[in-house]
Design an enzyme around this catalytic site. Structure first.
Site, PDB file in Angstrom:
ATOM      1  N   HIS A 197       0.795  -1.226   0.000  1.00 18.50           N
ATOM      2  CA  HIS A 197       0.000   0.000   0.000  1.00 18.50           C
ATOM      3  C   HIS A 197       0.834   1.287   0.000  1.00 18.50           C
ATOM      4  CE1 HIS A 197      -4.493   0.941   1.028  1.00 18.50           C
ATOM      5  NE2 HIS A 197      -4.067   1.622  -0.002  1.00 18.50           N
ATOM      6  N   ASP A 230     -10.255  -0.704   3.778  1.00 18.07           N
ATOM      7  CA  ASP A 230      -9.049  -1.319   4.360  1.00 18.07           C
ATOM      8  C   ASP A 230      -9.371  -1.711   5.801  1.00 18.07           C
ATOM      9  OD1 ASP A 230      -6.302  -1.687   5.250  1.00 18.07           O
ATOM     10  OD2 ASP A 230      -5.627  -0.136   3.855  1.00 18.07           O
ATOM     11  N   ASP A 250      -3.720   3.328   7.775  1.00 20.22           N
ATOM     12  CA  ASP A 250      -2.495   3.723   7.063  1.00 20.22           C
ATOM     13  C   ASP A 250      -2.211   5.214   7.243  1.00 20.22           C
ATOM     14  OD1 ASP A 250      -2.250   1.061   6.350  1.00 20.22           O
ATOM     15  OD2 ASP A 250      -3.162   1.326   4.384  1.00 20.22           O
ATOM     16  N   HIS A 289       4.025   1.023   4.328  1.00 23.11           N
ATOM     17  CA  HIS A 289       2.657   0.724   3.850  1.00 23.11           C
ATOM     18  C   HIS A 289       1.602   1.046   4.914  1.00 23.11           C
ATOM     19  CE1 HIS A 289       1.800  -3.726   5.288  1.00 23.11           C
ATOM     20  NE2 HIS A 289       2.419  -3.037   6.215  1.00 23.11           N
ATOM     21  N   ASP A 333      -7.564  -1.975  -0.251  1.00 23.54           N
ATOM     22  CA  ASP A 333      -6.600  -2.941   0.277  1.00 23.54           C
ATOM     23  C   ASP A 333      -7.381  -4.237   0.489  1.00 23.54           C
ATOM     24  OD1 ASP A 333      -5.019  -4.435   2.113  1.00 23.54           O
ATOM     25  OD2 ASP A 333      -4.187  -2.626   3.015  1.00 23.54           O
ATOM     26  N   GLU A 385      -2.075  -4.950  -2.065  1.00 22.38           N
ATOM     27  CA  GLU A 385      -1.733  -5.914  -1.012  1.00 22.38           C
ATOM     28  C   GLU A 385      -2.100  -7.350  -1.364  1.00 22.38           C
ATOM     29  OE1 GLU A 385       0.164  -5.441   1.658  1.00 22.38           O
ATOM     30  OE2 GLU A 385       0.280  -3.247   1.797  1.00 22.38           O
TER      31      GLU A 385
END
Ligand SMILES: NC(=[NH2+])NCCC[C@H](N)C(=O)O
Ligand SMILES: [Mn+2]
Ligand SMILES: [Mn+2]
Length: 303
Positions: free
Chosen positions: A103, A126, A130, A143, A230, A275
């Site tokens: 990511h 996700d 992040d 990531h 993701d 991912e």
């Protein structure tokens, strides 16, 4: 939605320590991504893979800089190249579909895309936010930082990559599927009022309501919406081939519904699909599900 799609393979594993996620773009191709999108009537051009002008040298894949950032130089170089490629796609009127890769590639994709919009919206689908920087990160893995970096958090060279300054405003972000947020990320979300749907929220409201609220939040004010998906947003029973799986995630059918709602909104202008790690997978099933997800975003229906 823009039917002229550029596939950009972001074959990077530098944002985390597990090798194999750099084979994600090819795993997605072998799972039939391009044929599937063409069948939906899209014009699809595969731009191949970007690896930057460096090789995965023995030993390079575990170097931390003084600031505890893993593979810092490699991540920076890679994303500078990726940003240029994504920028060119948007300039030429294409929908960039960026295949990961870990990511950290969203640093480059958002940098390339954001110069084309005054108010770029971002939907981050996700298990993770992040939103770390080197200070809040439990791992030093970049990531876990791309959305934070894109908001202006942390390392200056990464924040200013490709264009000076932050690429995204916190009020233009919606987080969906959250269930593994670090303490610093929670603080950042609260301090900046980022619209966040945890798995608990999704179980309580339903994914359809959540996606409609996400779009309502961004509609009016955003002139484009980037979807960063993701595969660990889904439950590991669905998508086992990923480096940081977290139990209690979304199902494939919920994700199909979420993608249908985005398709009907006609507002998504770019996407990262990230991912996918075929070395951790079960007979490429994670890539196959990711292809199905992309198909639903571009209008696939069950009837
Ligand atoms: N894109 C991802 N899979 N990120 C996982 C991040 C995990 C953890 N929050 C970290 O920063 O290390
Ligand atoms: Mn994740
Ligand atoms: Mn992620």
């Amino acid at each position: 939605m823009n039917h002229n799609v550029h596939i950009i393979g972001a074959a990077t594993a530098f944002g985390q320590p597990r090798l194999g996620v750099d084979f994600g773009p090819d795993a997605l191709r072998y799972a039939g991504l391009i044929q599937t999108l063409k069948k939906l009537g899209l014009s699809v051009t595969d731009k191949g893979n970007i690896r930057g002008n460096f090789k995965v040298e023995a030993g390079r894949h575990s170097i931390k800089n003084d600031d505890n950032l893993l593979n810092y130089d490699a991540v920076k170089d890679f994303n500078t190249v990726l940003a240029g490629s994504v920028d060119a796609s948007v300039s030429n009127g294409h929908f960039p579909l960026v295949l990961g890769g870990d990511h950290s590639l969203s640093i480059g994709s958002l940098a390339g895309i954001s110069r084309h919009y005054d108010n770029l919206g971002v939907i981050w689908y996700d298990a993770h936010g992040d939103l770390n920087d080197s200070r809040t990160s439990p791992s030093g893995n970049i990531h876990g930082m791309p959305l934070g970096i894109s908001c202006g958090l942390g390392d200056a060279a990464l924040v200013n990559l490709y264009d000076e300054g932050p690429k995204v405003k916190p009020e233009n972000i919606v987080l969906v599927g959250m269930r593994d947020l670090d303490e610093g990320e929670k603080e950042y979300i609260r301090d900046n009022g980022i619209l966040t749907f945890t798995m608990t929220d999704i179980r309580s409201k339903g994914i359809d309501t959540v996606m409609k609220e996400a779009l309502d939040h961004l509609a009016g004010k955003c002139d484009g919406i980037h979807l960063s998906l993701d595969v660990d947003g889904l439950d590991p029973m669905e998508t086992p081939g990923t480096g940081t799986p977290v139990e209690g995630g979304l199902s494939l059918s919920e994700t199909q519904l979420a993608m249908s709602i985005l398709n009907h909104s006609n507002q998504i202008t770019s996407m990262d699909l990230v991912e996918v790690n075929p070395l951790l997978d079960d007979r490429n099933k994670t890539a196959e599900k990711a292809v199905e997800i992309a198909a639903f975003l571009f209008g696939k229906k069950q009837l």
